[in-house]
Design an enzyme around this catalytic site. Structure first.
Site, PDB file in Angstrom:
ATOM      1  N   TYR A  33       0.819  -1.210   0.000  1.00 55.37           N
ATOM      2  CA  TYR A  33       0.000   0.000   0.000  1.00 55.37           C
ATOM      3  C   TYR A  33       0.848   1.252   0.000  1.00 55.37           C
ATOM      4  CZ  TYR A  33       0.836   0.806   5.039  1.00 55.37           C
ATOM      5  OH  TYR A  33       1.410   1.078   6.258  1.00 55.37           O
ATOM      6  N   ARG A  52       8.078   4.342  -4.667  1.00 53.86           N
ATOM      7  CA  ARG A  52       8.141   3.419  -3.527  1.00 53.86           C
ATOM      8  C   ARG A  52       7.115   2.294  -3.683  1.00 53.86           C
ATOM      9  NH1 ARG A  52       7.406   5.801   2.433  1.00 53.86           N
ATOM     10  NH2 ARG A  52       5.217   5.909   1.767  1.00 53.86           N
ATOM     11  N   ARG A  99      -7.714 -21.139  -1.365  1.00 55.18           N
ATOM     12  CA  ARG A  99      -6.659 -20.650  -0.471  1.00 55.18           C
ATOM     13  C   ARG A  99      -5.435 -21.540  -0.570  1.00 55.18           C
ATOM     14  NH1 ARG A  99      -4.526 -21.487   4.566  1.00 55.18           N
ATOM     15  NH2 ARG A  99      -3.681 -19.619   5.575  1.00 55.18           N
ATOM     16  N   HIS A 101      -0.998 -21.026  -0.169  1.00 53.44           N
ATOM     17  CA  HIS A 101       0.064 -20.040   0.087  1.00 53.44           C
ATOM     18  C   HIS A 101       0.782 -19.614  -1.195  1.00 53.44           C
ATOM     19  CE1 HIS A 101      -0.694 -21.229   4.171  1.00 53.44           C
ATOM     20  NE2 HIS A 101       0.191 -20.387   4.638  1.00 53.44           N
ATOM     21  N   LYS A 144       6.329  -1.640   1.919  1.00 53.36           N
ATOM     22  CA  LYS A 144       5.126  -1.120   2.587  1.00 53.36           C
ATOM     23  C   LYS A 144       4.006  -2.148   2.426  1.00 53.36           C
ATOM     24  CE  LYS A 144       3.066   3.443   3.410  1.00 53.36           C
ATOM     25  NZ  LYS A 144       3.244   3.402   4.852  1.00 53.36           N
ATOM     26  N   GLU A 176      12.788   2.693  13.766  1.00 46.12           N
ATOM     27  CA  GLU A 176      11.788   3.721  13.428  1.00 46.12           C
ATOM     28  C   GLU A 176      10.610   3.577  14.367  1.00 46.12           C
ATOM     29  OE1 GLU A 176      10.136   3.039   9.483  1.00 46.12           O
ATOM     30  OE2 GLU A 176      10.112   0.874   9.792  1.00 46.12           O
ATOM     31  N   LEU A 200      11.183   1.666   6.763  1.00 45.39           N
ATOM     32  CA  LEU A 200      10.514   2.119   5.555  1.00 45.39           C
ATOM     33  C   LEU A 200      11.194   3.407   5.082  1.00 45.39           C
ATOM     34  CD1 LEU A 200       7.864   1.423   3.874  1.00 45.39           C
ATOM     35  CD2 LEU A 200       6.981   3.498   4.906  1.00 45.39           C
TER      36      LEU A 200
HETATM   37  N1  PDD Z   1       2.856   4.970   7.508  1.00 50.47           N
HETATM   38  N2  PDD Z   1       7.652   3.841   8.784  1.00 50.47           N
HETATM   39  C1  PDD Z   1       6.527   3.121   8.850  1.00 50.47           C
HETATM   40  C2  PDD Z   1       6.585   1.754   9.436  1.00 50.47           C
HETATM   41  C3  PDD Z   1       5.311   3.662   8.375  1.00 50.47           C
HETATM   42  O1  PDD Z   1       4.197   2.915   8.418  1.00 50.47           O
HETATM   43  C4  PDD Z   1       5.294   4.983   7.851  1.00 50.47           C
HETATM   44  C5  PDD Z   1       4.044   5.623   7.313  1.00 50.47           C
HETATM   45  C6  PDD Z   1       6.495   5.710   7.812  1.00 50.47           C
HETATM   46  C7  PDD Z   1       6.573   7.109   7.252  1.00 50.47           C
HETATM   47  O2  PDD Z   1       6.557   7.122   5.841  1.00 50.47           O
HETATM   48  P1  PDD Z   1       5.984   8.372   5.019  1.00 50.47           P
HETATM   49  O3  PDD Z   1       6.705   9.562   5.513  1.00 50.47           O
HETATM   50  O4  PDD Z   1       6.289   8.056   3.624  1.00 50.47           O
HETATM   51  O5  PDD Z   1       4.511   8.443   5.318  1.00 50.47           O
HETATM   52  C8  PDD Z   1       7.651   5.101   8.279  1.00 50.47           C
HETATM   53  C9  PDD Z   1       1.626   5.388   6.915  1.00 50.47           C
HETATM   54  C10 PDD Z   1       1.304   6.829   7.064  1.00 50.47           C
HETATM   55  C11 PDD Z   1       0.520   4.453   7.339  1.00 50.47           C
HETATM   56  O6  PDD Z   1       0.815   3.279   7.479  1.00 50.47           O
HETATM   57  O7  PDD Z   1      -0.620   4.886   7.481  1.00 50.47           O
END
Ligand code: PDD
Length: 279
Positions: A33, A52, A99, A101, A144, A176, A200
């Site tokens: 996403y 990304r 289903r 994997h 992501k 993070e 991320l």
């Molecule tokens: N999340 N690290 C993680 C694990 C995140 O889920 C996010 C953002 C970030 C920051 O990335 P960016 O600056 O590109 O939004 C870092 C989004 C907002 C979410 O999951 O809703």
């Protein structure tokens, strides 16, 4: 009036947007996403978000050949120039006959986009509390992925203790936040962990580093020990939805003077100008 969303080529009222229970996103969390902010109808850093997304798709071996222009065309009808919004975009490996994997031989990816109002994060001015926790996530945090169980459990634990974010520690080093990147001011230098598979590559993080470079603010991308974080004069968590949020209490201890610091004030002003200018 009910909100309109995009699903597989159609624009529908939210309540009519339906996906099969055999969708691999539902069964396995087999998808990726993006979250993209738009200020007064202008998408912010769209190209970087799509780059990304393409990297995330490639990393999970999901083929979807949409150009930047195609994504812009999909989002266009959902944009509203009278407000700030953020767009949640999800691509899953689609509906499989059963289903299993292993990847289905023939499946068409499910593509979903939903816009939401983006409000000023209320606690930004006074700062938030955060807790440090063991980073219990997997080895591909640069992707992501919609599979977010570890992140959810960590954030929930933080929220239940009156905190806005969990700050994650792996092998004694800071990675993070559960849903954000992290910056700390260490000896006057703005430090953020290096970009690797443990974090991320945040778009907000990127903007902040550009602004630091352009405004002669000393900054460094490097490993950061938990002990350095604990001694930092400022800590911020950053994301597309919350922007820059100062952490004023870490594990019940004040960060610096226990209020948003001067580097935050400067960077936040620069960031607000940058986003309004759509740079
Ligand atoms: N999340 N690290 C993680 C694990 C995140 O889920 C996010 C953002 C970030 C920051 O990335 P960016 O600056 O590109 O939004 C870092 C989004 C907002 C979410 O999951 O809703």
């Amino acid at each position: 009036m009910e909100q309109t969303v995009y699903l597989n080529g159609d624009y529908l009222p939210l309540s009519e947007a339906k996906v099969s229970v055999l969708d691999r996103g539902f069964l396995f969390g087999d998808g990726v996403y993006e979250v993209i902010p738009a200020y007064q109808g202008r998408l912010f850093r769209m190209a970087q978000h799509i780059e990304r997304l393409n990297n995330s798709l490639g990393n999970i071996r999901l083929q979807l050949e949409y150009s930047l222009q195609q994504w812009e065309d999909i989002l266009q009808p959902l944009l509203d120039s009278s407000k700030d919004q953020y767009f949640y975009m999800q691509v899953t490996r689609g509906v499989a006959p059963k289903r299993d994997h292993a990847f289905p031989v023939e499946a068409v990816p499910t593509v979903f986009v939903m816009g939401s109002d983006l409000h000023h994060f209320a606690a930004r001015n006074e700062g938030v509390k955060a807790l440090t926790m063991d980073d219990s996530r997997w080895e591909m945090c640069h992707v992501k992925a919609t599979t977010l169980l570890a992140n959810i459990l960590l954030r929930q634990q933080a929220v239940e203790q009156g905190c806005a974010e969990a700050i994650l520690i792996k092998n004694g080093k800071v990675t993070e936040g559960a849903a954000s990147n992290l910056f700390a001011v260490v000896d006057g230098v703005l430090v953020t962990p290096v970009k690797n598979e443990e974090i991320l590559p945040g778009i907000t993080r990127e903007v902040i580093m550009e602004l630091a470079a352009a405004n002669q603010m000393p900054y460094a991308e490097r490993d950061m020990a938990l002990s350095e974080l604990q001694a930092a004069s400022e800590i911020w968590v950053t994301s597309s939805t919350r922007e820059i949020v100062p952490v004023v209490t870490l594990d019940d201890q004040p960060v610096g003077e226990g209020k948003p610091g001067p580097m935050f004030q400067k960077m936040n002003t620069l960031f607000q100008q940058c986003k309004r200018a759509g740079e």
